[in-house]
Enzyme design. Sequence first.
Site, PDB file in Angstrom:
ATOM      1  N   SER A 135     -16.912  17.725   5.261  1.00 22.71           N
ATOM      2  CA  SER A 135     -17.645  18.107   4.057  1.00 22.71           C
ATOM      3  C   SER A 135     -19.016  18.667   4.393  1.00 22.71           C
ATOM      4  O   SER A 135     -19.687  19.208   3.518  1.00 22.71           O
ATOM      5  CB  SER A 135     -17.878  16.879   3.176  1.00 22.71           C
ATOM      6  N   HIS A 156     -12.269  23.495   4.271  1.00 27.38           N
ATOM      7  CA  HIS A 156     -12.773  22.419   3.419  1.00 27.38           C
ATOM      8  C   HIS A 156     -12.050  22.413   2.077  1.00 27.38           C
ATOM      9  O   HIS A 156     -12.373  23.176   1.174  1.00 27.38           O
ATOM     10  CB  HIS A 156     -14.299  22.600   3.241  1.00 27.38           C
ATOM     11  N   GLU A 168     -12.999  26.031   0.873  1.00 30.00           N
ATOM     12  CA  GLU A 168     -14.105  26.730   1.537  1.00 30.00           C
ATOM     13  C   GLU A 168     -13.683  26.984   2.981  1.00 30.00           C
ATOM     14  O   GLU A 168     -13.149  26.082   3.631  1.00 30.00           O
ATOM     15  CB  GLU A 168     -15.350  25.825   1.567  1.00 30.00           C
ATOM     16  N   ASN A 206     -20.972  21.281  -1.357  1.00 28.68           N
ATOM     17  CA  ASN A 206     -21.662  19.994  -1.215  1.00 28.68           C
ATOM     18  C   ASN A 206     -23.169  20.130  -1.048  1.00 28.68           C
ATOM     19  O   ASN A 206     -23.906  19.182  -1.296  1.00 28.68           O
ATOM     20  CB  ASN A 206     -21.053  19.195  -0.065  1.00 28.68           C
TER      21      ASN A 206
HETATM   22  P1  NAD Z   1     -10.798   8.382   3.831  1.00 27.71           P
HETATM   23  O1  NAD Z   1     -11.747   7.296   4.188  1.00 27.71           O
HETATM   24  O2  NAD Z   1      -9.981   8.286   2.577  1.00 27.71           O
HETATM   25  O3  NAD Z   1      -9.735   8.639   5.027  1.00 27.71           O
HETATM   26  C1  NAD Z   1     -10.079   8.759   6.363  1.00 27.71           C
HETATM   27  C2  NAD Z   1      -8.832   8.411   7.182  1.00 27.71           C
HETATM   28  O4  NAD Z   1      -9.108   8.714   8.561  1.00 27.71           O
HETATM   29  C3  NAD Z   1      -8.451   6.924   7.109  1.00 27.71           C
HETATM   30  O5  NAD Z   1      -7.078   6.798   6.744  1.00 27.71           O
HETATM   31  C4  NAD Z   1      -8.668   6.434   8.542  1.00 27.71           C
HETATM   32  O6  NAD Z   1      -7.746   5.418   8.943  1.00 27.71           O
HETATM   33  C5  NAD Z   1      -8.471   7.728   9.329  1.00 27.71           C
HETATM   34  N1  NAD Z   1      -9.049   7.695  10.669  1.00 27.71           N
HETATM   35  C6  NAD Z   1     -10.253   7.214  11.044  1.00 27.71           C
HETATM   36  N2  NAD Z   1     -10.409   7.355  12.378  1.00 27.71           N
HETATM   37  C7  NAD Z   1      -9.280   7.964  12.840  1.00 27.71           C
HETATM   38  C8  NAD Z   1      -8.831   8.387  14.118  1.00 27.71           C
HETATM   39  N3  NAD Z   1      -9.583   8.199  15.200  1.00 27.71           N
HETATM   40  N4  NAD Z   1      -7.615   8.974  14.229  1.00 27.71           N
HETATM   41  C9  NAD Z   1      -6.837   9.157  13.124  1.00 27.71           C
HETATM   42  N5  NAD Z   1      -7.201   8.770  11.894  1.00 27.71           N
HETATM   43  C10 NAD Z   1      -8.414   8.178  11.745  1.00 27.71           C
HETATM   44  O7  NAD Z   1     -11.658   9.725   3.832  1.00 27.71           O
HETATM   45  P2  NAD Z   1     -11.381  11.107   3.037  1.00 27.71           P
HETATM   46  O8  NAD Z   1     -12.063  11.033   1.719  1.00 27.71           O
HETATM   47  O9  NAD Z   1      -9.936  11.457   3.130  1.00 27.71           O
HETATM   48  O10 NAD Z   1     -12.247  12.114   3.935  1.00 27.71           O
HETATM   49  C11 NAD Z   1     -11.733  12.667   5.137  1.00 27.71           C
HETATM   50  C12 NAD Z   1     -12.527  13.917   5.485  1.00 27.71           C
HETATM   51  O11 NAD Z   1     -12.429  14.861   4.406  1.00 27.71           O
HETATM   52  C13 NAD Z   1     -14.019  13.673   5.714  1.00 27.71           C
HETATM   53  O12 NAD Z   1     -14.478  14.542   6.710  1.00 27.71           O
HETATM   54  C14 NAD Z   1     -14.605  14.032   4.358  1.00 27.71           C
HETATM   55  O13 NAD Z   1     -15.957  14.416   4.440  1.00 27.71           O
HETATM   56  C15 NAD Z   1     -13.733  15.208   3.969  1.00 27.71           C
HETATM   57  N6  NAD Z   1     -13.673  15.503   2.531  1.00 27.71           N
HETATM   58  C16 NAD Z   1     -13.686  14.476   1.621  1.00 27.71           C
HETATM   59  C17 NAD Z   1     -13.639  14.782   0.268  1.00 27.71           C
HETATM   60  C18 NAD Z   1     -13.630  13.681  -0.767  1.00 27.71           C
HETATM   61  O14 NAD Z   1     -13.853  13.962  -1.952  1.00 27.71           O
HETATM   62  N7  NAD Z   1     -13.367  12.464  -0.402  1.00 27.71           N
HETATM   63  C19 NAD Z   1     -13.576  16.120  -0.167  1.00 27.71           C
HETATM   64  C20 NAD Z   1     -13.533  17.137   0.799  1.00 27.71           C
HETATM   65  C21 NAD Z   1     -13.592  16.812   2.145  1.00 27.71           C
END
Ligand code: NAD
Length: 307
Positions: A135, A156, A168, A206
């Site tokens: 993000s 993104h 994005e 963001n």
């Molecule tokens: P989340 O906490 O729901 O999920 C993260 C996942 O990554 C978890 O299931 C965790 O077990 C896994 N993980 C952690 N370390 C790991 C590893 N070493 N190997 C494999 N898996 C691993 O988070 P999310 O909301 O899905 O966010 C994930 C990414 O997407 C982040 O970079 C976030 O900034 C980005 N993002 C989030 C949003 C949002 O609204 N939540 C929107 C766009 C982008």
Amino acid sequence: MNGDVAVSPAGTPLETPVIACVGVVGAGQMGNGISHVCALAGLPVVLLDVERAALDRAMATMARNMDRQLRRDLITEADKAAALARVKTTTEHAAFGACDLVIEATTEKEAVKKAVYRALIPHLKPSCLLASNTSSISITRLGAATDRPEKFIGMHFMNPVPVMQLVEIIRGIATDEATFQATMALAHRLGKTTAVAEDFPAFIVNRILVPMINEAVYALYEGVGSVAAIDNALRLGANHPMGPLELADFIGLDTALSIMQVLYEGLSDSKYRPCPLLVKYVEAGWLGRKTGRGFYDYTQDPPRPTR
Ligand code: NAD
């Protein structure tokens, strides 16, 4: 994707890589959504997480979200069955050997993402593209931590991925034109609209959205309004579909805080300082919907404001 003719900055035609198999690392809210849209678009998907439980939850979430699309006649029962059958879950990086693109969607922490790339890279074929769904973190810096910065790109997706229209696309300084074109073509194949952003902290969405959320937390912290008053004010007064605190809970307070930290450090401007109340919620493990409690308590129906 076939038939796209990319052209290099020098004007020579480029061979756009064909993406026939996608890997997704991280089966959280974003990883399951990305797998969902890729599988429905007909692509075989390999989905990896460190936690088996996260993979099981992701498959259940995908099935539930496809049921919702079914009820709205957006897909058929056969589409759902075929899409779910295209997703293979794993905890082994070796499963990515046949992938043409791996999209990393792990926790928004630079150290976590770099460790993921170290574990992943030995198992990728040399032509495999690597995208991060970060993000906010610099695509140039993440790409430099891999063996293939020219094949590294920011892709993104927005949350919830099956519903939100935008992706994005962010090029790092080293990202080559063929990688950019292949990624754009994939986003379009998934039915998305793209916005191309330069590689600056938090990109476009963001950079604007998360400081607004942080400001809403400051308004709460300073007693300007209650959770309900702040959310109602923005919903009804600015016509936002969700209030900023409700949205923060939806994104995940840990993710929102990480984005503010990237803005604060990356732009060296005090106007981006994270609100201490946001820090306190994250320290308490009150991360929003995903942990059942944030600015609202989701064990109550309807969710009850926590302040
Ligand atoms: P989340 O906490 O729901 O999920 C993260 C996942 O990554 C978890 O299931 C965790 O077990 C896994 N993980 C952690 N370390 C790991 C590893 N070493 N190997 C494999 N898996 C691993 O988070 P999310 O909301 O899905 O966010 C994930 C990414 O997407 C982040 O970079 C976030 O900034 C980005 N993002 C989030 C949003 C949002 O609204 N939540 C929107 C766009 C982008």
